[in-house]
Design a protein around this motif. Structure first.
Motif, short mmCIF file in Angstrom:
data_model
loop_
_atom_site.label_atom_id
_atom_site.label_comp_id
_atom_site.label_asym_id
_atom_site.label_seq_id
_atom_site.Cartn_x
_atom_site.Cartn_y
_atom_site.Cartn_z
N ASP A 263 -4.55 -1.49 3.06
CA ASP A 263 -3.89 -1.72 1.77
C ASP A 263 -2.39 -1.73 1.96
N THR A 291 -8.06 -7.17 3.31
CA THR A 291 -7.06 -6.49 2.49
C THR A 291 -6.99 -7.07 1.09
N SER A 293 -4.17 -6.77 -0.43
CA SER A 293 -2.72 -6.88 -0.55
C SER A 293 -2.21 -8.23 -0.03
N THR A 353 -5.78 2.85 4.94
CA THR A 353 -5.58 2.87 3.49
C THR A 353 -5.07 4.24 3.09
#
Length: 452
Positions: A263, A291, A293, A353
């Motif tokens: 993340d 991910t 992100s 994470t």
């Protein structure tokens, strides 16, 4: 350099079994056709079965381009390799051995005794396989660390007879002076040094399918083994599949792979380095980042070419990262990402994470899980204490990595008294007749004449 796969809104976080086919279609592994390779290795294995050492020498000359008159590595070569091993490297191997041995000792399983009825006892004993052949690759990289990963758990399990095989090397292939340059016709000197460090005296300069067949059938100077472990190329894998039944095997390990669930808290430089570290193994290696992100994905994509430009094996790294088996996978959130990596069932799974430790507890399918930003796969390759011989190609959904348990057999020992057998005799007889096997029942009832 690496493609993107956008799963946002496409794959729901549901049952792992429902996701596996979909995830594997979107992020396919590299083609690793063991069935096709079987056509190549079958005649080699059968030839070794019939001609033994002569065939092993001929195939070594054909495939490894080295003529080896005596495939058994002499004791003085093992001794010399250890004496000339760089002290820093020796110290690193000694620490690796210590850590793997400590973890392996903790894996030992005591006998389990049960008493399902008074006077009736069933004990499950764990006994070591009697003879094991350990294969150590020596193609693109001399994987001396695989000596540690195969030998140490076998020793801790109590295997009384261990033999190691590794391909012979051409003179000067790896450069260097002294032992490095002069070891043509023998396995890589670092492999030999680690064998010596671990007290392994039975080492053979043979590689590929002919080495696996040599262990499985035995040959002049080498008794057949009961179990073969260790990674190798597609021909080694195919030979293990062909010979399964003649011997036991650990697994059919394919190209290496890493999946990273990350993340916004992850360091893009670290993530890129970890992806590259696996791509360095093989052009078919898989490097996958999952991910939610977008910013991390972009940062990693920008970081990869910068780091690849500085690495030694750029060609194979680029080929692996460019392949269909590697990708940056965008997901809606970490819940979806967790479901995706669990369905992918990677050989190596890193979780970088904010809640890495808790999220690792949600994973059921992975060869090994590396938790947090300070537990890279490279640590597990060498010095974590864990084993780096792990299931690949999604096999982590049903298989485990190499461990002490790989070298142990479970044997049930049944010990019933007269009273305990008499108490259950009627059930045995009833079940025997239900299966139309009356002699099974008679083997019990004959012990109690005059009783119904």
């Amino acid at each position: 350099m690496i493609r993107r796969v956008d799963l946002r809104g496409r794959v729901a976080a549901g049952e792992v079994s429902d996701l596996q086919a979909e995830v594997n279609a979107l992020v396919p592994r590299a083609v690793f056709d063991v069935e096709k390779a079987l056509d190549v290795v079958r005649p080699i294995c059968l030839d070794v079965r019939h001609r033994g050492l002569e065939a092993i020498r001929e195939y070594g000359e054909r495939f490894d381009h080295v003529h080896v008159e005596d495939v058994r590595v002499p004791a003085d070569a093992l001794k010399t390799a250890l004496e000339e091993l760089d002290p820093t490297v020796r110290s690193a191997f000694e620490e690796s051995i210590r850590r793997v041995r400590e973890v392996s000792q903790d894996e030992l399983t005591p006998d389990i005794a049960s008493e399902p009825a008074p006077g009736g006892r069933v004990t499950q004993r764990f006994v070591p396989v009697q003879r094991v052949g350990l294969y150590v690759p020596g193609g693109r990289a001399p994987l001396a660390s695989s000596v540690v990963m195969n030998v140490v758990p076998a020793q801790v399990a109590g295997v009384p007879s261990l033999a190691v095989a590794s391909p012979p090397q051409r003179p000067g292939r790896w450069g260097g002076e002294g032992v490095q340059a002069a070891f043509g016709g023998l396995p890589h000197p670092t492999v030999l040094a680690v064998c010596a460090l671990l007290g392994i005296e039975e080492v053979y300069a043979m590689g590929g399918a002919q080495a696996i067949a040599g262990f499985a059938y035995g040959f002049d100077g080498c008794r057949k083994v009961n179990l073969i472990t260790g990674p190798g190329n597609i021909y080694v894998v195919a030979a293990k599949r062909f010979l399964l039944g003649e011997v036991g095997i650990d697994s059919e390990a394919g190209p290496t792979e890493i999946a990273i669930l990350a993340d916004d808290t992850a360091n893009a430089e670290h993530v890129a380095a970890d992806l590259i570290s696996q791509a360095e193994h093989d052009p078919m290696a898989a490097s996958v980042l999952v991910t939610p992100s977008e910013s991390l994905a972009a940062a990693v994509e920008a970081e990869l070419p910068r780091q690849v430009a500085k690495t030694k094996h750029q060609d194979r790294v680029n080929e692996a990262l460019d392949g269909q088996q590697s990708a940056v996978v965008l997901v809606d959130d970490l819940e979806q990402g967790t479901a995706v990596v669990d369905a992918y069932a990677a050989e190596h799974l890193e979780i970088q994470t904010a809640d890495a430790e808790e999220r690792a507890g949600l994973i059921t399918n992975a060869g090994a899980i590396f938790v947090g930003g300070w537990s890279p796969v490279s640590l597990g390759d060498y010095c974590a204490g864990s084993n780096h011989v792990l299931p690949t190609a999604g096999c982590a959904c049903h298989s485990s990595g190499l461990s002490v348990r790989s070298f142990l057999k479970a044997v049930h020992v049944i010990n019933y008294s007269r009273d305990a057998l008499q108490e259950v005799a009627g059930h045995v007889v009833a079940l025997a007749h239900a299966e139309d096997l009356p002699a099974h029942g008679a083997a019990v009832s004959v012990r109690f004449p005059g009783e119904k």
